[in-house]
Scaffold this active site. Structure first.
Site, PDB file in Angstrom:
ATOM      1  N   SER A 416      32.344  48.984  49.063  1.00 10.83           N
ATOM      2  CA  SER A 416      31.738  50.464  49.219  1.00 10.83           C
ATOM      3  C   SER A 416      31.434  50.868  50.602  1.00 10.83           C
ATOM      4  O   SER A 416      31.366  52.021  51.046  1.00 10.83           O
ATOM      5  CB  SER A 416      30.837  50.617  48.178  1.00 10.83           C
ATOM      6  OG  SER A 416      31.071  50.336  46.804  1.00 10.83           O
ATOM      7  N   HIS A 437      39.418  51.313  48.976  1.00 14.40           N
ATOM      8  CA  HIS A 437      38.179  51.653  48.237  1.00 14.40           C
ATOM      9  C   HIS A 437      38.328  52.603  47.042  1.00 14.40           C
ATOM     10  O   HIS A 437      38.704  53.778  47.053  1.00 14.40           O
ATOM     11  CB  HIS A 437      37.249  52.416  49.180  1.00 14.40           C
ATOM     12  CG  HIS A 437      35.898  52.759  48.486  1.00 14.40           C
ATOM     13  ND1 HIS A 437      35.280  53.844  48.819  1.00 14.40           N
ATOM     14  CD2 HIS A 437      35.102  51.975  47.630  1.00 14.40           C
ATOM     15  CE1 HIS A 437      34.038  53.801  48.102  1.00 14.40           C
ATOM     16  NE2 HIS A 437      33.935  52.752  47.384  1.00 14.40           N
ATOM     17  N   GLU A 449      40.277  55.779  48.723  1.00 18.85           N
ATOM     18  CA  GLU A 449      40.017  55.752  50.328  1.00 18.85           C
ATOM     19  C   GLU A 449      40.849  54.521  50.888  1.00 18.85           C
ATOM     20  O   GLU A 449      40.572  53.193  50.578  1.00 18.85           O
ATOM     21  CB  GLU A 449      38.630  55.581  50.704  1.00 18.85           C
ATOM     22  CG  GLU A 449      37.859  57.080  50.586  1.00 18.85           C
ATOM     23  CD  GLU A 449      36.417  56.835  50.780  1.00 18.85           C
ATOM     24  OE1 GLU A 449      36.044  57.874  51.305  1.00 18.85           O
ATOM     25  OE2 GLU A 449      35.647  55.692  51.082  1.00 18.85           O
ATOM     26  N   ASN A 487      30.999  58.082  50.612  1.00 13.24           N
ATOM     27  CA  ASN A 487      29.630  57.381  50.426  1.00 13.24           C
ATOM     28  C   ASN A 487      28.626  58.016  51.523  1.00 13.24           C
ATOM     29  O   ASN A 487      27.409  57.791  51.414  1.00 13.24           O
ATOM     30  CB  ASN A 487      29.662  56.092  49.948  1.00 13.24           C
ATOM     31  CG  ASN A 487      30.281  55.873  48.683  1.00 13.24           C
ATOM     32  OD1 ASN A 487      29.892  56.620  47.457  1.00 13.24           O
ATOM     33  ND2 ASN A 487      30.571  54.634  48.263  1.00 13.24           N
TER      34      ASN A 487
HETATM   35  P1  NAD Z   1      30.640  43.934  39.039  1.00 13.56           P
HETATM   36  O1  NAD Z   1      29.133  43.045  39.313  1.00 13.56           O
HETATM   37  O2  NAD Z   1      30.677  44.469  37.865  1.00 13.56           O
HETATM   38  O3  NAD Z   1      31.772  42.639  39.222  1.00 13.56           O
HETATM   39  C1  NAD Z   1      31.781  41.782  40.230  1.00 13.56           C
HETATM   40  C2  NAD Z   1      32.379  40.696  39.656  1.00 13.56           C
HETATM   41  O4  NAD Z   1      32.875  39.817  40.815  1.00 13.56           O
HETATM   42  C3  NAD Z   1      31.776  39.979  38.776  1.00 13.56           C
HETATM   43  O5  NAD Z   1      32.256  39.793  37.510  1.00 13.56           O
HETATM   44  C4  NAD Z   1      31.684  38.624  39.390  1.00 13.56           C
HETATM   45  O6  NAD Z   1      31.744  37.401  38.490  1.00 13.56           O
HETATM   46  C5  NAD Z   1      32.783  38.628  40.212  1.00 13.56           C
HETATM   47  N1  NAD Z   1      32.744  37.578  41.299  1.00 13.56           N
HETATM   48  C6  NAD Z   1      31.666  37.397  42.279  1.00 13.56           C
HETATM   49  N2  NAD Z   1      31.896  36.422  43.155  1.00 13.56           N
HETATM   50  C7  NAD Z   1      33.164  36.049  42.816  1.00 13.56           C
HETATM   51  C8  NAD Z   1      34.143  35.054  43.447  1.00 13.56           C
HETATM   52  N3  NAD Z   1      33.796  34.535  44.423  1.00 13.56           N
HETATM   53  N4  NAD Z   1      35.553  34.821  42.841  1.00 13.56           N
HETATM   54  C9  NAD Z   1      35.834  35.705  41.981  1.00 13.56           C
HETATM   55  N5  NAD Z   1      34.837  36.670  41.338  1.00 13.56           N
HETATM   56  C10 NAD Z   1      33.582  36.661  41.975  1.00 13.56           C
HETATM   57  O7  NAD Z   1      30.718  44.704  40.630  1.00 13.56           O
HETATM   58  P2  NAD Z   1      31.467  45.976  40.707  1.00 13.56           P
HETATM   59  O8  NAD Z   1      30.751  47.075  40.464  1.00 13.56           O
HETATM   60  O9  NAD Z   1      33.151  45.858  39.877  1.00 13.56           O
HETATM   61  O10 NAD Z   1      31.745  46.053  42.279  1.00 13.56           O
HETATM   62  C11 NAD Z   1      32.637  45.247  42.812  1.00 13.56           C
HETATM   63  C12 NAD Z   1      32.868  45.869  44.210  1.00 13.56           C
HETATM   64  O11 NAD Z   1      33.537  47.116  44.275  1.00 13.56           O
HETATM   65  C13 NAD Z   1      31.637  45.717  44.928  1.00 13.56           C
HETATM   66  O12 NAD Z   1      32.109  45.537  46.686  1.00 13.56           O
HETATM   67  C14 NAD Z   1      31.199  47.290  45.206  1.00 13.56           C
HETATM   68  O13 NAD Z   1      30.426  47.736  46.155  1.00 13.56           O
HETATM   69  C15 NAD Z   1      32.675  47.867  44.860  1.00 13.56           C
HETATM   70  N6  NAD Z   1      32.578  49.129  44.191  1.00 13.56           N
HETATM   71  C16 NAD Z   1      31.897  49.540  43.117  1.00 13.56           C
HETATM   72  C17 NAD Z   1      31.922  50.572  42.551  1.00 13.56           C
HETATM   73  C18 NAD Z   1      31.042  51.040  41.347  1.00 13.56           C
HETATM   74  O14 NAD Z   1      30.752  52.186  41.110  1.00 13.56           O
HETATM   75  N7  NAD Z   1      30.705  49.870  40.719  1.00 13.56           N
HETATM   76  C19 NAD Z   1      32.707  51.570  43.235  1.00 13.56           C
HETATM   77  C20 NAD Z   1      33.385  51.476  44.311  1.00 13.56           C
HETATM   78  C21 NAD Z   1      33.591  50.124  44.964  1.00 13.56           C
END
Ligand code: NAD
Length: 692
Positions: A416, A437, A449, A487
């Protein structure tokens, strides 16, 4: 054959005249087309050897709509009312022969004819509502006379096209002819009209279906209920309802007058201008200044996703929906199982609503392969990382992934905020790294994005953009900076929202103003939905912000039943007296003299700094055009289409006014409001963002 003008020809087959419109690509109802139809039909009507006239189009479609580039410009050429006198009011039967799509003005023109024949693949519709308009040449008066009032309301309010078979059933077309044989079929139908003395069937004279709706206000009440939510804040749909109501209540000519006036009144409105702007803006995003349209794209037959959390699951679904196999990788079996189960649950719930079959669900799940090690991704053409938002973890993942991914595979991050160039530097293929993104929920939100790193190769960018289209997203190219476009601008609003509640407003005041402006929810409702504890940790929390205090009290948002608001079991929010007290105490401790803050100030404080940030983003080249920023906000954050996006909105209110207000805020509240040099420059040159 006689050429009527550059786009229309007239021929005769026995006693049937055939007027052919040939104005590629879609035979839009331009001045030339209107003139050609008016003059061609008049000429045929004046020919004593002609007994019936067929109007048909060359190329891939019947008249696919108005020429929207003409809207708001001085009228030229034949008007639609003139066409109506020539077609419907002429002395000889006119038959519209329809293939492809008869939309908007094209459909209205077909309804001015006495008969309509179509091939089974033809489609009909009135998309005007999507441009903040209503049909303006009899569509709202004629369609209900054929299809009945309920069906007409649905067609006009939804803007969604309907199929030829439906048109036949409703009586909108008189005959379906064999696919690919429209000309022959239309000529045969014309023969029948002549031989059977069918005469001139004018839709204006039909009244049975109109009468059936008279004195039944419940028809309109139901439609109003059905659409109230979808069209919150929009104006045109009310005009559409009034026009159809007029078809029921008034004589035809008076209904026509009312419709025409309503249409003309809508054209110059800010809403319709905004909606037409968005229509074009959405088509522009795909053009990239230095990446030619013919840039080769890399084949993406298999996709890998790392992380099966909130985003990884949603991202995977996009590709599964498009029939592209996905391998999803987690670090632990439990997390993997949870992620896969969530995907299945989402599909099952869609199937329950009847929008997918059980077989579709299985097909999609069948394309998904779960894995616990990065080596499972070695046959993927694209891998999208969606692990925790932490630079060290991401660098570690990319460093390892680089070794397992095949040469030439694209490596994308869903980060993000983090620096894509730093992530790319953890690999030996920075030219094949970029940001993709997605927005949450990733299987629903239309925005993607596409983040271009310093070294990202052009074919990699072209591939990501093409893939965005393939999975039904709008891809917007953005540059590397904290939070990219969406963002980064959102952060401005969030900062002001937090300041406002200390200075005198309450969270529900701020949310109400933003909601009334047209966004789906305000900043505090949004925080409660996302969870206040994103990025919060118990160990480091020091009651230094309202959010920290709420998290420490386990008011972590909707999921805990309380956040800025209190929630009942149905997740309905009510303003919280507890939070009110926390805010008042906190402000008192900080020595803040709370004051009454007007709704106008709340709106300007939340939105003008976003516009200002947008100007900085443009000056830095992090977005290609102001309209791209608007597309980000409309598709990623629910900015109301009828306000055209923050940059269009700024142009509309006047950049000089935005600048003056920012300067005033800067004088009293400091540098958070320091105007962007680009904004100052545009004002000095009397220009708009749209002029850039
Ligand atoms: P989340 O915590 O729901 O999921 C992350 C997952 O990654 C977890 O299930 C974890 O077990 C797994 N993980 C961690 N390290 C790992 C590895 N080395 N190998 C494999 N799996 C691994 O988080 P999220 O909300 O899905 O966010 C993930 C990414 O997306 C982040 O970079 C976040 O900034 C971005 N993002 C989130 C949103 C949102 O609204 N949640 C929106 C856009 C972007």
């Amino acid at each position: 054959m006689t050429a009527i003008n550059v786009v229309t020809d007239l021929t005769r087959e026995g006693d049937v005249a055939l007027l052919t419109i040939d104005s590629p690509p879609v035979n839009a109802l331009s001045a030339d087309v209107r003139n050609g139809v008016r003059d061609g039909v008049a000429q045929a009507a004046a020919d004593p050897a002609v007994k019936a006239i067929v109007v048909i189009c060359a190329g891939r479609t019947f008249i696919a709509g108005a020429d929207i580039a003409e809207f708001g410009k001085p009228p030229k050429g034949a008007t639609l009312p003139e066409l109506q006198s020539t077609l419907e009011g002429g002395p000889k039967a006119v038959i519209a022969a329809i293939h492809g799509t008869a939309l908007g003005g094209g459909f209205e023109m077909a309804l001015m004819c006495h008969y309509r024949v179509a091939v089974p693949s033809a489609k009909f519709g009135f998309p005007e509502i999507k441009l903040g308009l209503i049909p303006g040449a009899g569509g709202t008066q004629r369609l209900p006379r054929l299809s009945g009032v309920e069906n007409a309301l649905e067609v006009i309010l939804s803007g969604t096209p309907f199929a030829a078979r439906q048109a036949l059933e409703w009586g909108v077309v008189d005959s379906l002819v064999e696919e690919g044989k429209l000309r022959e079929g239309a000529l045969a139908f014309a023969r029948k009209v002549i031989d059977a003395h069918m005469g001139l069937r004018k839709i204006r004279d039909l009244s049975d279906k109109i009468e059936a709706a008279r004195g039944r206000p419940e028809i309109f009440d139901k439609v109003r209920r059905d659409y109230a939510r979808k069209y919150r804040g929009f104006e045109a749909w009310q005009s559409a309802m009034r026009a159809v109501q007029a078809a029921v209540d008034l004589p035809f000519d008076e209904g026509m007058k009312l419709e025409r006036q309503a249409f003309l009144d809508l054209i110059p409105t800010a809403q319709s201008r905004a909606q037409r702007y968005v229509f074009f803006a959405e088509r522009k995003v795909w053009k990239i200044a230095d990446v030619a349209d013919d840039t080769p794209v890399l084949p993406v037959k298999k996709v890998g996703v790392i992380g099966a959390g909130t985003m990884g699951g949603g991202i995977s679904m996009n590709f599964l929906n498009a029939g592209i196999p996905v391998t999803i990788v987690e670090t632990a079996q439990a997390a993997l199982d949870r992620g896969v189960a969530t995907i299945r649950r989402n599909y099952d719930s869609t199937a329950k609503k009847g929008r997918l079959t059980a077989a579709d669900v299985e097909t999609r799940m069948g394309l998904l392969s779960p894995g616990l090690h990065l080596d499972a991704l070695s046959d993927c053409d694209l891998v999208i990382e969606a692990v925790f938002e932490n630079m060290d973890i991401k660098k570690d993942v990319f460093g390892k992934l680089d070794k397992f991914a095949k040469p030439g595979a694209i490596l994308a991050s869903n980060t993000s905020y983090l620096d894509i160039d730093e992530i790319a530097a953890a690999t030996k293929r920075p030219d094949h790294v970029l940001g993709m993104h997605f927005f949450s929920p990733a299987n629903v939100m239309r925005l993607l994005e596409v983040v271009r790193g310093a070294k990202t190769a052009k074919p990699v960018i072209a591939t990501a953009m093409q893939l965005a289209k393939k999975i039904g997203k709008v891809g917007v190219l953005v540059g590397v900076c904290h939070g990219f476009v969406g963002n980064r601008m959102l952060a401005q609003r969030q900062r002001e929202a937090q300041k406002l509640i200390l200075e005198g407003a309450m969270p529900w005041d701020v949310d109400r103003v933003i909601y009334d402006f047209g966004l789906p929810m305000g900043p505090f409702a949004m925080s409660d939905l996302a969870g206040l504890d994103i990025g919060w940790s118990k160990e480091t929390s020091k009651s230094s912000t309202i959010r920290e205090i709420l998290c420490e009290m386990d008011r972590r948002g909707q999921k805990t039943g309380a956040g800025f608001y209190d929630y009942d079991e149905g997740r309905n929010a009510t303003p919280s007296p507890v939070v009110e007290k926390i805010i008042l105490d906190f402000a008192a401790r900080k020595g803040i003299n709370r004051r009454t803050i007007s709704d106008d100030e709340i709106l300007q404080r939340c939105i003008y700094p976003m516009i200002n940030e947008g100007a900085k983003i443009l000056a830095e080249g992090k977005a290609q055009r102001a309209s791209d920023i608007d597309i980000v906000w409309i598709n990623g954050y629910g900015w109301p289409i009828y306000r055209g996006g923050p940059m269009f909105y700024a142009d509309l209110i006047g950049l000089d006014k935005v600048l003056a207000t920012l300067r005033q805020f800067e004088a009293t509240m400091g540098e958070d409001f320091k105007p962007a040099p680009l904004l100052e420059k545009l004002v000095a040159e009397n220009k708009h963002f749209q002029d850039l």
